[in-house]
Design a protein around this motif. Structure first.
Motif, PDB file in Angstrom:
ATOM      1  N   ARG A 113     -35.758   4.573 -34.661  1.00 45.09           N
ATOM      2  CA  ARG A 113     -35.238   4.524 -36.042  1.00 45.09           C
ATOM      3  C   ARG A 113     -36.348   4.220 -37.042  1.00 45.09           C
ATOM      4  O   ARG A 113     -36.319   4.683 -38.180  1.00 45.09           O
ATOM      5  N   VAL A 114     -37.347   3.435 -36.622  1.00 46.41           N
ATOM      6  CA  VAL A 114     -38.476   3.124 -37.503  1.00 46.41           C
ATOM      7  C   VAL A 114     -39.348   4.377 -37.651  1.00 46.41           C
ATOM      8  O   VAL A 114     -39.743   4.747 -38.764  1.00 46.41           O
ATOM      9  N   ALA A 115     -39.614   5.039 -36.525  1.00 43.94           N
ATOM     10  CA  ALA A 115     -40.430   6.267 -36.574  1.00 43.94           C
ATOM     11  C   ALA A 115     -39.746   7.313 -37.449  1.00 43.94           C
ATOM     12  O   ALA A 115     -40.414   7.990 -38.254  1.00 43.94           O
ATOM     13  N   ILE A 150     -41.175   9.783 -44.954  1.00 42.09           N
ATOM     14  CA  ILE A 150     -42.035   9.533 -46.124  1.00 42.09           C
ATOM     15  C   ILE A 150     -43.030  10.692 -46.247  1.00 42.09           C
ATOM     16  O   ILE A 150     -43.691  11.039 -45.260  1.00 42.09           O
ATOM     17  N   PRO A 151     -43.117  11.315 -47.438  1.00 38.86           N
ATOM     18  CA  PRO A 151     -44.030  12.456 -47.583  1.00 38.86           C
ATOM     19  C   PRO A 151     -45.448  12.096 -47.139  1.00 38.86           C
ATOM     20  O   PRO A 151     -45.952  11.016 -47.466  1.00 38.86           O
ATOM     21  N   GLU A 211     -49.848   9.765 -38.040  1.00 39.99           N
ATOM     22  CA  GLU A 211     -49.752   8.498 -38.780  1.00 39.99           C
ATOM     23  C   GLU A 211     -48.808   7.537 -38.048  1.00 39.99           C
ATOM     24  O   GLU A 211     -49.058   6.325 -37.994  1.00 39.99           O
ATOM     25  N   ILE A 212     -47.740   8.084 -37.485  1.00 41.75           N
ATOM     26  CA  ILE A 212     -46.781   7.220 -36.766  1.00 41.75           C
ATOM     27  C   ILE A 212     -47.436   6.666 -35.498  1.00 41.75           C
ATOM     28  O   ILE A 212     -47.284   5.486 -35.172  1.00 41.75           O
ATOM     29  N   ALA A 213     -48.211   7.507 -34.816  1.00 40.38           N
ATOM     30  CA  ALA A 213     -48.920   7.036 -33.616  1.00 40.38           C
ATOM     31  C   ALA A 213     -49.919   5.930 -33.996  1.00 40.38           C
ATOM     32  O   ALA A 213     -50.052   4.917 -33.290  1.00 40.38           O
ATOM     33  N   ASP A 214     -50.603   6.102 -35.131  1.00 42.60           N
ATOM     34  CA  ASP A 214     -51.548   5.066 -35.598  1.00 42.60           C
ATOM     35  C   ASP A 214     -50.811   3.772 -35.931  1.00 42.60           C
ATOM     36  O   ASP A 214     -51.287   2.682 -35.620  1.00 42.60           O
ATOM     37  N   TRP A 215     -49.679   3.906 -36.599  1.00 42.44           N
ATOM     38  CA  TRP A 215     -48.825   2.741 -36.935  1.00 42.44           C
ATOM     39  C   TRP A 215     -48.475   1.989 -35.649  1.00 42.44           C
ATOM     40  O   TRP A 215     -48.645   0.776 -35.546  1.00 42.44           O
TER      41      TRP A 215
END
Ligand SMILES: N[C@@H](CCC(=O)N[C@@H](CS)C(=O)NCC(=O)O)C(=O)O
Length: 211
Positions: free
Chosen positions: A113-115, A121-122, A128-132
């Protein structure tokens, strides 16, 4: 008892490990949390568990328990052997603090749900999600490593008996490696996880990889 779970879920993996350590067998209710077939957001499941998360455990008395730590403590009180919390008061608090440092400060920032929200988000894509994910895992496990180093040398996270701390650490460690972060950068974590891998209750109940 009936366990609502998805094989990829690391929170459900914690409950599966606890059940296995206690030699308990429960009915399994597969509850997919990914993709078009996700069942956890369907009205029928939300009626049962308003948070729409797995795991959830339906007790023999018909009470629906949610949140892996609460479920595991329920199992530990109801089926006390083998104990999943140490006998010493301070050690019990430390075990719970390690479990919560993983559940609240690492895992809570990583689930689907967070991913999905981040991906909406544009400019935020898979990379970016993997980095997060790697950022919060790195920060969280670095703190866990320091917490473990404060413990007297033992086979597992706290002492020589697997505890709730290990039950939370193991699935997080498995997913950490899958995120491309070698455990060796956290030597104490790596050593504990290597020992946990030798225990079938852990090895057989790790979260499955996402396809
Ligand atoms: N704090 C909860 C976390 C539960 C949780 O986030 N479960 C994930 C799977 S590991 C889930 O159901 N995710 C569904 C989603 O993110 O939509 C626990 O410890 O049980």
């Amino acid at each position: 008892m009936k366990l609502f779970e998805d094989k990829i879920s690391s929170a459900a993996s914690r409950v599966r490990i606890a059940l296995a350590l206690k030699g308990l067998h429960v009915e399994r209710q597969p509850t997919a949390i990914l993709g078009a077939d996700a069942l956890n957001r369907k009205p029928e499941y939300l009626k049962l568990n308003p948070q729409g998360l797995v795991p959830a455990l339906l007790t023999d008395e018909g009470v629906l328990l949610t949140q892996s730590l609460a479920i595991i403590e329920y199992l530990d009180e109801r089926f006390p052997k083998p104990a999943l919390l140490p006998g010493k008061l301070e050690e019990r608090a430390i075990v719970r603090s390690i479990a919560l440092a993983i559940a609240s400060e690492i895992h809570a920032l990583l689930p689907p749900r967070v991913a999905a929200r981040l991906g909406a988000i544009p400019g935020v894509g898979m990379q970016e999600i993997a980095d997060w994910n790697r950022h919060w895992i790195r920060e969280g496990l670095t703190a866990i490593e320091a917490l473990l180093e404060r413990q007297p040398a033992g086979k597992y996270s706290v002492g020589d008996v697997p505890s709730v701390a290990d039950i939370f650490l193991f699935p997080q460690a498995v997913n950490t490696e899958r995120a491309g972060l070698p455990l060796e950068q956290w030597p104490r974590v790596a050593a504990v996880v290597a020992r946990l891998r030798e225990i079938a209750a852990f090895a057989d109940n790790a979260p499955a990889p996402r396809d």
